[in-house]
Scaffold this active site. Structure first.
Site, PDB file in Angstrom:
ATOM      1  N   GLY A  79      36.971  85.130  29.783  1.00  0.00           N
ATOM      2  CA  GLY A  79      36.481  86.365  29.173  1.00  0.00           C
ATOM      3  C   GLY A  79      36.501  87.542  30.146  1.00  0.00           C
TER       4      GLY A  79
ATOM      5  N   THR B 180      28.570  84.520  29.840  1.00  0.00           N
ATOM      6  CA  THR B 180      29.369  85.346  28.928  1.00  0.00           C
ATOM      7  C   THR B 180      30.267  84.438  28.096  1.00  0.00           C
ATOM      8  OG1 THR B 180      29.352  87.203  30.462  1.00  0.00           O
ATOM      9  CG2 THR B 180      31.147  87.160  28.879  1.00  0.00           C
ATOM     10  N   GLY B 181      30.530  84.861  26.858  1.00  0.00           N
ATOM     11  CA  GLY B 181      31.493  84.125  26.031  1.00  0.00           C
ATOM     12  C   GLY B 181      30.919  83.707  24.701  1.00  0.00           C
ATOM     13  N   SER B 182      31.755  83.035  23.918  1.00  0.00           N
ATOM     14  CA  SER B 182      31.362  82.686  22.554  1.00  0.00           C
ATOM     15  C   SER B 182      30.305  81.575  22.519  1.00  0.00           C
ATOM     16  CB  SER B 182      32.603  82.259  21.748  1.00  0.00           C
ATOM     17  OG  SER B 182      33.278  81.218  22.414  1.00  0.00           O
ATOM     18  N   THR B 183      30.309  80.678  23.491  1.00  0.00           N
ATOM     19  CA  THR B 183      29.296  79.624  23.523  1.00  0.00           C
ATOM     20  C   THR B 183      27.943  80.216  23.926  1.00  0.00           C
ATOM     21  OG1 THR B 183      31.099  78.236  24.359  1.00  0.00           O
ATOM     22  CG2 THR B 183      28.922  77.226  24.254  1.00  0.00           C
TER      23      THR B 183
ATOM     24  N   ALA C  25      32.366  77.674  30.245  1.00  0.00           N
ATOM     25  CA  ALA C  25      33.427  77.404  31.222  1.00  0.00           C
ATOM     26  C   ALA C  25      34.726  77.198  30.455  1.00  0.00           C
ATOM     27  CB  ALA C  25      33.097  76.170  32.056  1.00  0.00           C
TER      28      ALA C  25
ATOM     29  N   GLU D  62      29.577  86.658  36.841  1.00  0.00           N
ATOM     30  CA  GLU D  62      29.162  85.275  36.570  1.00  0.00           C
ATOM     31  C   GLU D  62      28.964  84.512  37.881  1.00  0.00           C
ATOM     32  OE1 GLU D  62      31.287  84.511  32.230  1.00  0.00           O
ATOM     33  OE2 GLU D  62      32.381  84.034  34.035  1.00  0.00           O
TER      34      GLU D  62
HETATM   35  C1  5RP Z   1      33.939  84.399  30.674  1.00  0.00           C
HETATM   36  C2  5RP Z   1      33.845  82.938  30.891  1.00  0.00           C
HETATM   37  C3  5RP Z   1      33.411  82.113  29.730  1.00  0.00           C
HETATM   38  O1  5RP Z   1      32.246  81.458  30.060  1.00  0.00           O
HETATM   39  C4  5RP Z   1      34.495  81.134  29.405  1.00  0.00           C
HETATM   40  O2  5RP Z   1      35.683  81.851  29.145  1.00  0.00           O
HETATM   41  C5  5RP Z   1      34.140  80.266  28.188  1.00  0.00           C
HETATM   42  O3  5RP Z   1      34.085  81.061  27.052  1.00  0.00           O
HETATM   43  P1  5RP Z   1      33.825  80.481  25.606  1.00  0.00           P
HETATM   44  O4  5RP Z   1      32.408  80.000  25.585  1.00  0.00           O
HETATM   45  O5  5RP Z   1      34.059  81.662  24.699  1.00  0.00           O
HETATM   46  O6  5RP Z   1      34.801  79.371  25.349  1.00  0.00           O
HETATM   47  O7  5RP Z   1      34.077  82.413  31.949  1.00  0.00           O
HETATM   48  O8  5RP Z   1      34.405  85.067  31.816  1.00  0.00           O
END
Ligand code: 5RP
Length: 228
Positions: free
Chosen positions: A100, A28-31, A86, A106
């Site tokens: 997130g 989950t997340g933007s990456t 992460a 996860e």
């Molecule tokens: C969500 C997470 C995400 O993987 C973590 O916050 C990284 O997010 P992003 O890729 O947006 O920086 O652990 O629970």
């Protein structure tokens, strides 16, 4: 390159680790959003065949919209490979996740994965974890009691709120309390054990001794670190 461009770079790179017929845990997340876009492109253009196992409602929505077939963790025997983002990764491959709010699913999906990869931009690398607020998922009933205990322990807890000032509620209907520990965590295993023992704590964002490989986007290119 800005942070977003670095995230896109690693999202695309990580998709190359996926082979036909794999069951793939989708973080989950933007990456990870860039990873999902790239998987969808490979399905369309390269006829890649995979089954995704999602870790959040947001990821499920994104994947379904792009036509990636999904199953739940209970519908598969195991996961070949999970790729996730992460929030902080130490030099000895310990991580904080849950920025997130998807830490529970996860961690569950990662736990049943044969290989676990994190994709991050270089800003996520630290010597020791603990500067990023450590998320804890707690049951709503009694959450304020847990908060008080954490406060008394000197862990600087803060309930997570949404922009509209309502409590942030996870996909599982729980609250998140973020610990602003400030100093690096001296013993992440001990802290994780202490948190897990508290009644009402469902999960914490310490992901210890779990990751196999970290793919990092840097301004000088992609770097791959293997923990195992
Ligand atoms: C969500 C997470 C995400 O993987 C973590 O916050 C990284 O997010 P992003 O890729 O947006 O920086 O652990 O629970």
């Amino acid at each position: 390159m800005n942070q977003d461009a670095l995230k896109k770079q690693v999202g695309i790179e990580a998709a190359r680790h996926i082979k036909n017929d794999m069951i793939v845990g989708l973080g989950t997340g933007s990456t990870v959003a860039y990873l999902i876009d790239e998987i969808a492109r490979r399905i369309k253009e390269e006829k890649l065949t995979i089954t995704g196992v999602s870790t959040s409602n947001a990821t499920s929505k994104h994947a379904k919209k792009l036509g990636i077939p999904l199953k739940t963790i209970d519908e598969v025997d195991f996961v070949d490979l999970t790729i996730d983002g992460a929030d902080e990764i130490s030099a000895d491959f310990q991580g904080i996740k849950g920025g997130g709010g998807a830490l529970l699913f996860e961690k569950i999906v990662a736990n049943y994965s044969r290989k676990y990869i994190w994709i991050v931009d270089e800003s996520k690398l630290v010597d020791k974890i603990g500067n990023f607020p450590l998320p804890i998922e707690v049951v709503v009933y009694g959450a304020k009691q847990i908060y008080k205990i954490l406060e008394n322990k000197g862990y600087h807890p803060q309930f997570r709120y949404k922009k509209n000032k309502n409590f942030f509620v996870t996909d599982n209907g729980n609250f998140i309390i973020d610990l602003h520990l400030i100093d690096p965590i001296k013993d992440p295993t001990a802290l994780g054990g202490e948190l897990k023992k508290m009644v009402g704590v469902i999960e914490h964002g310490l992901f210890l001794n779990m990751v196999d490989t970290v793919i990092i986007g840097t301004n000088t290119g992609i770097q791959v670190l293997n923990a195992t």
